[in-house]
Motif scaffolding. Structure first.
Motif, PDB file in Angstrom:
ATOM      1  N   CYS A   1       6.717   5.454   2.191  1.00 19.14           N
ATOM      2  CA  CYS A   1       5.516   4.621   2.235  1.00 19.14           C
ATOM      3  C   CYS A   1       5.780   3.141   2.542  1.00 19.14           C
ATOM      4  O   CYS A   1       6.541   2.450   1.864  1.00 19.14           O
ATOM      5  CB  CYS A   1       4.734   4.739   0.922  1.00 19.14           C
ATOM      6  N   CYS A   2       5.112   2.690   3.618  1.00 23.14           N
ATOM      7  CA  CYS A   2       5.168   1.272   4.001  1.00 23.14           C
ATOM      8  C   CYS A   2       3.734   0.824   4.301  1.00 23.14           C
ATOM      9  O   CYS A   2       3.512   0.017   5.196  1.00 23.14           O
ATOM     10  CB  CYS A   2       6.085   1.065   5.196  1.00 23.14           C
ATOM     11  N   LEU A   3       2.771   1.365   3.549  1.00 18.85           N
ATOM     12  CA  LEU A   3       1.367   1.052   3.831  1.00 18.85           C
ATOM     13  C   LEU A   3       1.008  -0.383   3.467  1.00 18.85           C
ATOM     14  O   LEU A   3       0.038  -0.928   3.983  1.00 18.85           O
ATOM     15  CB  LEU A   3       0.457   2.024   3.080  1.00 18.85           C
ATOM     16  N   CYS A   4       1.778  -0.982   2.562  1.00 16.91           N
ATOM     17  CA  CYS A   4       1.487  -2.377   2.204  1.00 16.91           C
ATOM     18  C   CYS A   4       2.806  -3.154   2.169  1.00 16.91           C
ATOM     19  O   CYS A   4       3.885  -2.559   2.261  1.00 16.91           O
ATOM     20  CB  CYS A   4       0.754  -2.434   0.864  1.00 16.91           C
TER      21      CYS A   4
ATOM     22  N   ASN B   1       6.301  -2.199   0.617  1.00 17.61           N
ATOM     23  CA  ASN B   1       7.277  -1.420   1.380  1.00 17.61           C
ATOM     24  C   ASN B   1       8.180  -0.571   0.468  1.00 17.61           C
ATOM     25  O   ASN B   1       9.411  -0.601   0.599  1.00 17.61           O
ATOM     26  CB  ASN B   1       8.122  -2.413   2.188  1.00 17.61           C
ATOM     27  N   CYS B   2       7.573   0.176  -0.430  1.00 21.10           N
ATOM     28  CA  CYS B   2       8.347   0.912  -1.448  1.00 21.10           C
ATOM     29  C   CYS B   2       9.253   1.984  -0.861  1.00 21.10           C
ATOM     30  O   CYS B   2      10.244   2.358  -1.461  1.00 21.10           O
ATOM     31  CB  CYS B   2       7.403   1.579  -2.449  1.00 21.10           C
TER      32      CYS B   2
ATOM     33  N   VAL C   1       8.888   5.080  -0.796  1.00 21.04           N
ATOM     34  CA  VAL C   1       8.959   6.309  -1.590  1.00 21.04           C
ATOM     35  C   VAL C   1       8.260   7.433  -0.823  1.00 21.04           C
ATOM     36  O   VAL C   1       7.403   7.183   0.028  1.00 21.04           O
ATOM     37  CB  VAL C   1       8.263   6.180  -2.972  1.00 21.04           C
TER      38      VAL C   1
ATOM     39  N   GLY D   1       4.968   4.870  -5.823  1.00 22.58           N
ATOM     40  CA  GLY D   1       5.579   3.544  -5.708  1.00 22.58           C
ATOM     41  C   GLY D   1       4.849   2.567  -6.617  1.00 22.58           C
ATOM     42  O   GLY D   1       4.250   2.965  -7.622  1.00 22.58           O
ATOM     43  N   TYR D   2       4.852   1.295  -6.235  1.00 18.91           N
ATOM     44  CA  TYR D   2       4.261   0.264  -7.083  1.00 18.91           C
ATOM     45  C   TYR D   2       2.804   0.573  -7.437  1.00 18.91           C
ATOM     46  O   TYR D   2       2.378   0.387  -8.579  1.00 18.91           O
ATOM     47  CB  TYR D   2       4.344  -1.107  -6.387  1.00 18.91           C
ATOM     48  N   CYS D   3       2.052   1.060  -6.460  1.00 22.25           N
ATOM     49  CA  CYS D   3       0.607   1.277  -6.692  1.00 22.25           C
ATOM     50  C   CYS D   3       0.331   2.456  -7.616  1.00 22.25           C
ATOM     51  O   CYS D   3      -0.784   2.601  -8.107  1.00 22.25           O
ATOM     52  CB  CYS D   3      -0.122   1.469  -5.367  1.00 22.25           C
TER      53      CYS D   3
ATOM     54  N   THR E   1      -2.524  -2.183  -4.590  1.00 20.75           N
ATOM     55  CA  THR E   1      -1.169  -2.640  -4.249  1.00 20.75           C
ATOM     56  C   THR E   1      -0.856  -3.980  -4.908  1.00 20.75           C
ATOM     57  O   THR E   1       0.278  -4.437  -4.853  1.00 20.75           O
ATOM     58  CB  THR E   1      -1.020  -2.764  -2.724  1.00 20.75           C
TER      59      THR E   1
HETATM   60  S1  SF4 Z   1       2.634  -0.119  -3.281  1.00 15.95           S
HETATM   61 FE1  SF4 Z   1       1.862   1.925  -2.801  1.00 15.95          FE
HETATM   62  S2  SF4 Z   1       0.914   1.664  -0.788  1.00 15.95           S
HETATM   63 FE2  SF4 Z   1       2.276  -0.088  -1.073  1.00 15.95          FE
HETATM   64  S3  SF4 Z   1       4.195   0.547  -0.100  1.00 15.95           S
HETATM   65 FE3  SF4 Z   1       4.310   1.016  -2.300  1.00 15.95          FE
HETATM   66  S4  SF4 Z   1       3.710   3.160  -2.462  1.00 15.95           S
HETATM   67 FE4  SF4 Z   1       3.010   2.394  -0.467  1.00 15.95          FE
END
Ligand code: SF4
Ligand code: SF4
Length: 302
Positions: free
Chosen positions: A10-13, A16-17, A19, A26-28, A64
């Protein structure tokens, strides 16, 4: 557009976790299935978004960012909501359109973007109202580019200039670096704001929201200067918000555990006017009240 591969790393935000969201979070804290807490007509956005019939808001679970003052903390931080498929989400969008919504308003959607795009693709020949992307501003420029054919109106926050403040209150040291690039890209994609034939309802454009925080008017003023010096004149609206209210964990930070004063908000508004940044919305401090938080009761999420 199929972006589901992004869930695998996942690099949607900008966090950049990297995972694999099919196995981990990830963080979210979000998995790969969309979770949402409310889908209903909403009348508390800017007038050109809510109009007379309301904005068709869908509140997604998770976030996020980790703002200590989050008014939506039960869904953003505690992840309340119901899991739904992309197909179910597409039906939710259509139901909001049928109810008369001026637009589909995606609130805090970034962590589920691949699934949301799937939902939008399923109904692209039946959805006629604009799509609004209502976010905290902490977006990846690359992902914003991927959304150019899906999003008509961007409604990002621009919360902080200072890294110290963004780390302290939202756990995001790189906030300004990411948000400033993302917002420039949003404006590039939409061009100047466009309205309906009556000039009331926005059809395309960017509205940058900034909420003045207690004790942080200088940071707000630095953001205004950055906007004036960097962003193309006349190509965006500003919404300067005065209704900060201590919520969630604000009590852990004594300096923001209060409302802002009329003096603080007035100084920021005066500077915006002095810089000619008066295209947009400002609030009467005297009418500032606790920000409206809708009930997160799964209304419209079936
Ligand atoms: S915080 Fe969530 S959406 Fe953002 S990169 Fe990590 S897993 Fe992806
Ligand atoms: S960006 Fe918005 S929804 Fe997310 S934690 Fe901050 S205030 Fe809450």
């Amino acid at each position: 557009m199929n972006l589901t591969h992004i869930y695998e790393s996942c690099c949607l935000c900008p966090r950049n976790c990297r995972v694999n969201r099919y196995a981990n979070t990830g963080y979210c804290g979000c998995g790969h299935t969309v979770k949402a807490a409310r889908a209903a007509l909403h009348h508390w956005e800017e007038p050109c978004i809510s109009g007379t019939r309301g904005s068709g808001t869908v509140f997604f679970s998770g976030c996020t960012l980790g703002c200590c003052f989050c008014q939506n903390y039960s869904i953003s931080q505690e992840n309340f909501g119901r899991e739904i498929t992309s197909k179910e989400l597409s039906h939710i969008f259509l139901r909001l359109q049928e109810k008369g919504a001026h637009n589909i308003n995606l609130v805090t959607a970034t962590q589920y973007l691949p699934s949301i795009l799937e939902a939008l693709d399923l109904i692209k020949s039946s959805l006629f109202i604009p799509v609004v992307y209502n976010c905290g501003g902490y977006e990846s420029e690359e992902i914003v580019k991927e959304l150019s054919s899906y999003v008509d109106i961007w409604l990002p926050d621009l919360k902080y200039f200072s890294t110290e403040l963004s780390s302290r209150y939202s756990k995001a040291p790189g906030y300004f670096e990411a948000a400033s690039k993302a917002i420039k890209q949003m404006i590039l994609q939409t061009g100047a704001p466009q309205f309906d034939s009556h000039g009331d309802i926005m059809k395309k454009g960017v509205i940058i929201r900034h909420m003045v925080l207690p004790g942080a008017k200088e940071d707000s003023i630095r953001l205004l200067h950055w906007m004036k010096e960097t962003l193309p004149e006349g190509m965006y609206y500003i919404s300067l918000m005065s209704q900060y209210t201590p919520f969630y964990k604000s009590g852990n930070f004594p300096e923001i555990n209060r409302r802002i004063t009329s003096y603080e908000y007035g100084k920021v508004v005066d500077e915006a006017i002095r810089l000619g940044l008066d295209q947009g919305f400002m609030q009467e401090k005297s009418s500032a009240k606790e920000e409206y938080t809708p009930p997160f009761d799964l209304e419209g999420i079936e």
